[in-house]
Design a protein around this motif. Structure first.
Motif, PDB file in Angstrom:
ATOM      1  N   GLN A 188      12.978  19.257  22.216  1.00 47.21           N
ATOM      2  CA  GLN A 188      12.286  18.301  21.704  1.00 47.21           C
ATOM      3  C   GLN A 188      11.445  17.259  22.484  1.00 47.21           C
ATOM      4  OE1 GLN A 188      12.769  17.937  18.138  1.00 47.21           O
ATOM      5  NE2 GLN A 188      14.272  19.822  18.619  1.00 47.21           N
ATOM      6  N   ILE A 189      11.427  17.593  23.896  1.00 49.23           N
ATOM      7  CA  ILE A 189      10.544  16.929  24.578  1.00 49.23           C
ATOM      8  C   ILE A 189       9.690  18.185  25.479  1.00 49.23           C
ATOM      9  CG2 ILE A 189      10.548  15.343  26.969  1.00 49.23           C
ATOM     10  CD1 ILE A 189      13.365  14.533  25.757  1.00 49.23           C
ATOM     11  N   ARG A 190       8.542  17.938  25.321  1.00 40.20           N
ATOM     12  CA  ARG A 190       7.782  18.883  26.024  1.00 40.20           C
ATOM     13  C   ARG A 190       6.906  18.435  27.341  1.00 40.20           C
ATOM     14  NH1 ARG A 190       2.839  19.863  22.233  1.00 40.20           N
ATOM     15  NH2 ARG A 190       3.233  17.727  22.016  1.00 40.20           N
ATOM     16  N   ILE A 191       6.916  19.264  28.202  1.00 38.42           N
ATOM     17  CA  ILE A 191       6.555  18.885  29.476  1.00 38.42           C
ATOM     18  C   ILE A 191       5.407  19.785  30.205  1.00 38.42           C
ATOM     19  CG2 ILE A 191       7.031  18.312  32.068  1.00 38.42           C
ATOM     20  CD1 ILE A 191       9.789  17.612  30.897  1.00 38.42           C
ATOM     21  N   PRO A 192       4.394  19.435  30.274  1.00 39.19           N
ATOM     22  CA  PRO A 192       3.328  20.696  30.559  1.00 39.19           C
ATOM     23  C   PRO A 192       3.542  21.035  32.203  1.00 39.19           C
ATOM     24  CG  PRO A 192       2.446  18.293  30.393  1.00 39.19           C
ATOM     25  CD  PRO A 192       3.519  17.995  30.018  1.00 39.19           C
ATOM     26  N   GLY A 193       3.080  22.112  32.091  1.00 40.26           N
ATOM     27  CA  GLY A 193       3.326  22.861  33.618  1.00 40.26           C
ATOM     28  C   GLY A 193       2.028  23.796  33.946  1.00 40.26           C
ATOM     29  N   TYR A 194       1.734  24.721  34.546  1.00 37.92           N
ATOM     30  CA  TYR A 194       0.468  25.435  34.819  1.00 37.92           C
ATOM     31  C   TYR A 194      -0.210  25.876  33.580  1.00 37.92           C
ATOM     32  CZ  TYR A 194       1.676  25.020  39.978  1.00 37.92           C
ATOM     33  OH  TYR A 194       2.088  24.589  41.080  1.00 37.92           O
ATOM     34  N   GLU A 195       0.692  26.251  32.798  1.00 41.45           N
ATOM     35  CA  GLU A 195      -0.039  26.781  31.400  1.00 41.45           C
ATOM     36  C   GLU A 195      -1.232  25.852  30.934  1.00 41.45           C
ATOM     37  OE1 GLU A 195       2.504  23.849  29.718  1.00 41.45           O
ATOM     38  OE2 GLU A 195       2.645  25.201  31.110  1.00 41.45           O
ATOM     39  N   ILE A 196      -1.524  24.660  31.271  1.00 45.73           N
ATOM     40  CA  ILE A 196      -2.350  23.613  31.118  1.00 45.73           C
ATOM     41  C   ILE A 196      -3.843  24.009  31.667  1.00 45.73           C
ATOM     42  CG2 ILE A 196      -2.137  21.942  32.841  1.00 45.73           C
ATOM     43  CD1 ILE A 196      -2.316  19.575  30.740  1.00 45.73           C
ATOM     44  N   ARG A 197      -3.782  24.667  32.601  1.00 43.36           N
ATOM     45  CA  ARG A 197      -4.911  25.224  33.481  1.00 43.36           C
ATOM     46  C   ARG A 197      -5.886  26.331  32.895  1.00 43.36           C
ATOM     47  NH1 ARG A 197      -2.375  26.809  39.278  1.00 43.36           N
ATOM     48  NH2 ARG A 197      -1.527  28.410  38.061  1.00 43.36           N
ATOM     49  N   GLY A 198      -7.123  25.926  33.213  1.00 42.24           N
ATOM     50  CA  GLY A 198      -8.161  27.173  32.650  1.00 42.24           C
ATOM     51  C   GLY A 198      -8.561  26.804  31.414  1.00 42.24           C
ATOM     52  N   SER A 199      -8.593  25.414  31.016  1.00 41.32           N
ATOM     53  CA  SER A 199      -9.136  24.977  29.612  1.00 41.32           C
ATOM     54  C   SER A 199      -9.533  23.532  29.719  1.00 41.32           C
ATOM     55  CB  SER A 199      -8.591  25.500  28.439  1.00 41.32           C
ATOM     56  OG  SER A 199      -7.433  24.627  28.352  1.00 41.32           O
ATOM     57  N   TYR A 200     -10.461  23.300  28.951  1.00 38.12           N
ATOM     58  CA  TYR A 200     -10.887  21.599  28.961  1.00 38.12           C
ATOM     59  C   TYR A 200     -11.107  21.067  30.337  1.00 38.12           C
ATOM     60  CZ  TYR A 200      -8.898  22.246  24.178  1.00 38.12           C
ATOM     61  OH  TYR A 200      -8.537  22.877  23.101  1.00 38.12           O
ATOM     62  N   GLY A 201     -11.797  21.852  31.025  1.00 35.22           N
ATOM     63  CA  GLY A 201     -12.086  21.537  32.563  1.00 35.22           C
ATOM     64  C   GLY A 201     -10.959  21.233  33.365  1.00 35.22           C
ATOM     65  N   ILE A 202      -9.847  21.725  33.182  1.00 34.90           N
ATOM     66  CA  ILE A 202      -8.818  21.304  34.088  1.00 34.90           C
ATOM     67  C   ILE A 202      -8.473  22.591  34.806  1.00 34.90           C
ATOM     68  CG2 ILE A 202      -5.939  20.983  34.268  1.00 34.90           C
ATOM     69  CD1 ILE A 202      -6.343  19.895  31.583  1.00 34.90           C
ATOM     70  N   PHE A 203      -9.236  22.784  36.021  1.00 31.89           N
ATOM     71  CA  PHE A 203      -9.433  23.869  36.987  1.00 31.89           C
ATOM     72  C   PHE A 203      -8.021  23.888  37.855  1.00 31.89           C
ATOM     73  CE2 PHE A 203     -10.223  25.460  41.335  1.00 31.89           C
ATOM     74  CZ  PHE A 203     -10.829  26.535  40.832  1.00 31.89           C
ATOM     75  N   ASP A 204      -7.318  22.864  37.824  1.00 33.62           N
ATOM     76  CA  ASP A 204      -5.809  22.830  38.402  1.00 33.62           C
ATOM     77  C   ASP A 204      -5.142  21.699  38.136  1.00 33.62           C
ATOM     78  OD1 ASP A 204      -3.895  23.813  39.828  1.00 33.62           O
ATOM     79  OD2 ASP A 204      -4.996  23.961  41.878  1.00 33.62           O
ATOM     80  N   PHE A 205      -3.771  21.694  38.188  1.00 33.69           N
ATOM     81  CA  PHE A 205      -2.963  20.754  37.606  1.00 33.69           C
ATOM     82  C   PHE A 205      -2.020  20.396  38.609  1.00 33.69           C
ATOM     83  CE2 PHE A 205       0.739  19.335  34.760  1.00 33.69           C
ATOM     84  CZ  PHE A 205       0.224  18.261  34.443  1.00 33.69           C
ATOM     85  N   ASP A 206      -1.750  18.961  39.006  1.00 32.88           N
ATOM     86  CA  ASP A 206      -0.785  18.580  39.827  1.00 32.88           C
ATOM     87  C   ASP A 206       0.532  18.227  39.200  1.00 32.88           C
ATOM     88  OD1 ASP A 206       0.892  17.407  41.832  1.00 32.88           O
ATOM     89  OD2 ASP A 206      -0.709  15.525  41.854  1.00 32.88           O
ATOM     90  N   ARG A 207       1.574  19.282  39.326  1.00 38.55           N
ATOM     91  CA  ARG A 207       2.632  18.953  38.655  1.00 38.55           C
ATOM     92  C   ARG A 207       3.813  17.827  39.198  1.00 38.55           C
ATOM     93  NH1 ARG A 207       5.654  24.607  36.610  1.00 38.55           N
ATOM     94  NH2 ARG A 207       5.749  25.296  38.955  1.00 38.55           N
ATOM     95  N   SER A 208       3.245  17.210  40.246  1.00 37.25           N
ATOM     96  CA  SER A 208       4.105  16.277  40.726  1.00 37.25           C
ATOM     97  C   SER A 208       4.127  14.950  39.714  1.00 37.25           C
ATOM     98  CB  SER A 208       3.698  15.728  42.063  1.00 37.25           C
ATOM     99  OG  SER A 208       2.314  14.991  41.878  1.00 37.25           O
ATOM    100  N   LYS A 209       3.006  14.872  38.895  1.00 38.19           N
ATOM    101  CA  LYS A 209       2.956  14.118  37.530  1.00 38.19           C
ATOM    102  C   LYS A 209       3.686  14.662  36.512  1.00 38.19           C
ATOM    103  CE  LYS A 209      -0.782  12.393  39.916  1.00 38.19           C
ATOM    104  NZ  LYS A 209      -0.947  12.904  41.672  1.00 38.19           N
ATOM    105  N   ILE A 210       4.784  13.967  36.022  1.00 43.19           N
ATOM    106  CA  ILE A 210       5.570  14.703  35.058  1.00 43.19           C
ATOM    107  C   ILE A 210       5.228  13.890  33.720  1.00 43.19           C
ATOM    108  CG2 ILE A 210       7.965  15.055  34.203  1.00 43.19           C
ATOM    109  CD1 ILE A 210       8.665  15.266  37.011  1.00 43.19           C
ATOM    110  N   LEU A 211       4.608  14.649  32.765  1.00 43.66           N
ATOM    111  CA  LEU A 211       4.419  14.064  31.554  1.00 43.66           C
ATOM    112  C   LEU A 211       5.435  14.352  30.336  1.00 43.66           C
ATOM    113  CD1 LEU A 211       1.645  14.083  32.812  1.00 43.66           C
ATOM    114  CD2 LEU A 211       0.393  14.588  30.525  1.00 43.66           C
ATOM    115  N   LEU A 212       6.156  13.548  29.943  1.00 40.96           N
ATOM    116  CA  LEU A 212       7.231  13.366  29.079  1.00 40.96           C
ATOM    117  C   LEU A 212       6.862  13.290  27.665  1.00 40.96           C
ATOM    118  CD1 LEU A 212       9.717  11.614  31.110  1.00 40.96           C
ATOM    119  CD2 LEU A 212       9.360  14.002  31.236  1.00 40.96           C
TER     120      LEU A 212
END
Length: 477
Positions: free
Chosen positions: A292-316
């Protein structure tokens, strides 16, 4: 009466765990009593505004560690670095390509220099409801359209961890003979381990500003400005403006903290970042168990201008609830304090100083909350609300509007008027409205929505955000 000191002491002695800045996470226990080392520019301790000795050597150590041509200590945070870089690289009255999601300090620099702003809009990531990255082709388009542009300024990583394709953007800027400034305030830790994105400094940016205090073990308000090895910029002008925007009484405690942080990275960085990366990898593997709680990871990369993603920022992102809800849950029952509570998500900032115990407490809390959400009878997808693209009509220059004759009107009755103030969604301080822009129904609806969500609207003279200063009718005409 409770003093600030009393309240801070009580918080520091509590079991509250900080998933927020500063990056030292209160784990530095061997730093001396600050009053014992609080001095001024006495003999043998150099002068930050004219470094020739111990401070010059300290900044050279930082430059060697980061691989810059020059590194300058900032005791007024990244804000003074941004002000200095923009003022140095863009002459008064000049033109700048500026990402719309830049920090308010960038806009203040444009006000001070009476600059013409050409807005560069980040992509919008609709699944998570965050700003994505800047597309290189959008930079190319604006530089071709506005050939008098003197600098490009963008933010990467964003508050939420989205990293743009800096290498490609830097190449485009250099083809047009325009320097690239990157506000990397949230990325002082980048480049120290392959788990994290590479720093803009290594990817061709000319000037990079980083906040040590956000993600590294250093005190709040400590930051650095790097000049790239191949940067074609007038470094003397940068030094000149650092002398203007920095305090003439720089804190030796801050400078000592930065120097100590550099030594920490040099001597312990490899081992500490290995452990940090392992903890994050373990946490993100755990996140896959949540329903019930989603947390984005590396799958966020590659679209919407997101070339890379810093996973030390945890979105809940909790189902059927917003960021304020999960932030409140974590605070009240688990004594875990988040960095930010946005409309649809909470943001937990982690750093190399986070402990195993801290991560375990977060995992345990999230498992409990996930179970509570699963037990709710009715669930619905949480909407992400409005996207991040605010396309306002610019009627007059920022400087002209900010300094013009104004009158105060109800914010929700100001449609069609020309704003005389900034209006920010804070944090992170991104403007929904700038002086000189026409107030649209879209902006007013966004403000009403954000206020309904309990988010903080700042920048207006009226702290209640009920009223706004607009240009007088005669000035508008």
């Amino acid at each position: 009466m409770t003093t600030i000191y009393d309240k801070l002491l009580a918080y520091g002695n509590s079991d509250a765990y900080p998933f927020h800045m500063p990056g030292h996470k209160r784990q530095i226990t061997d730093f001396v009593n600050p009053f014992q080392i609080d001095i001024t520019e006495i003999d043998g301790f150099d002068n930050l505004h004219h470094p020739e000795g111990i401070l010059k050597e300290a900044q050279e150590r930082a430059a060697a560690l980061y691989g810059s041509r020059s590194t300058y200590f900032l005791v007024n945070g990244s804000t003074c670095g941004i002000l200095s870089a923009v003022s140095a690289l863009v002459r008064s009255g000049g033109e700048i390509v500026l990402a719309r999601n830049c920090h308010k300090a960038s806009y203040h620099a444009c006000y001070l220099g009476d600059l013409v702003i050409h807005s560069l809009y980040p992509q919008w990531e609709p699944k998570w409801g965050i700003n994505g990255g800047i597309l290189p082709e959008d930079v190319e388009k604006l530089l071709a359209e506005y050939p008098k542009t003197q600098a490009v300024l963008l933010t990467s990583p964003t508050y939420d961890g989205a990293v743009s394709d800096i290498r490609s953007i830097a190449r485009i800027c250099h083809v047009h003979r325009v320097p690239l400034i990157v506000d990397e305030a949230h990325g002082a830790h980048l480049g120290f381990h392959p788990y994290f994105p590479e720093s803009a400094l290594k990817l061709g940016a000319d000037v990079v500003i980083q906040s040590f205090h956000k993600t590294l073990p250093s005190l709040t308000q400590t930051a650095v400005l790097h000049v790239g090895r191949d940067a074609q910029v007038d470094e003397e002008r940068i030094r000149r403006f650092l002398g203007i925007y920095q305090s003439s009484s720089p804190s030796y405690i801050f400078m000592a903290a930065m120097d100590r942080c550099v030594e920490f990275l040099k001597n312990e960085g490899k081992e500490r970042f290995e452990a940090f990366a392992a903890r994050l990898e373990d946490f993100h593997a755990f996140a896959g168990r949540l329903e019930q709680i989603r947390i984005p990871g590396y799958e966020i990369r590659g679209s919407y201008g997101i070339f890379d993603f810093d996973r030390s920022k945890i979105l809940l992102v909790p189902a059927a609830h917003g960021g304020d809800w999960i932030g409140r849950k974590l605070r009240e029952k688990d004594h875990l304090e988040l960095e930010m509570e946005a409309g649809s998500y909470g943001l937990a900032l982690t750093s190399v100083m986070d402990t195993e115990e801290g991560f375990e407490r977060l995992k345990k809390a999230l498992l409990r909350i996930d179970g509570e959400l699963a037990g709710e009878k009715e669930k619905q997808e949480t909407g992400t609300g409005y996207d991040g693209a605010v396309h306002n009509e610019i009627v007059i220059s920022l400087r002209e509007a900010y300094d013009g004759e104004k009158e105060t009107v109800l914010l929700q009755e100001s449609e069609g008027r020309i704003s005389g103030e900034f209006l920010y969604l804070y944090p992170p301080g991104i403007p929904l409205l700038m002086p000189g822009e026409r107030i649209s129904r879209d902006v007013l609806e966004r403000v009403a929505f954000f206020q309904e969500e309990g988010l903080s609207i700042q920048g207006l003279r009226d702290y209640t955000a009920e009223y706004i200063d607009v240009l007088r009718e005669a000035e508008e005409g």
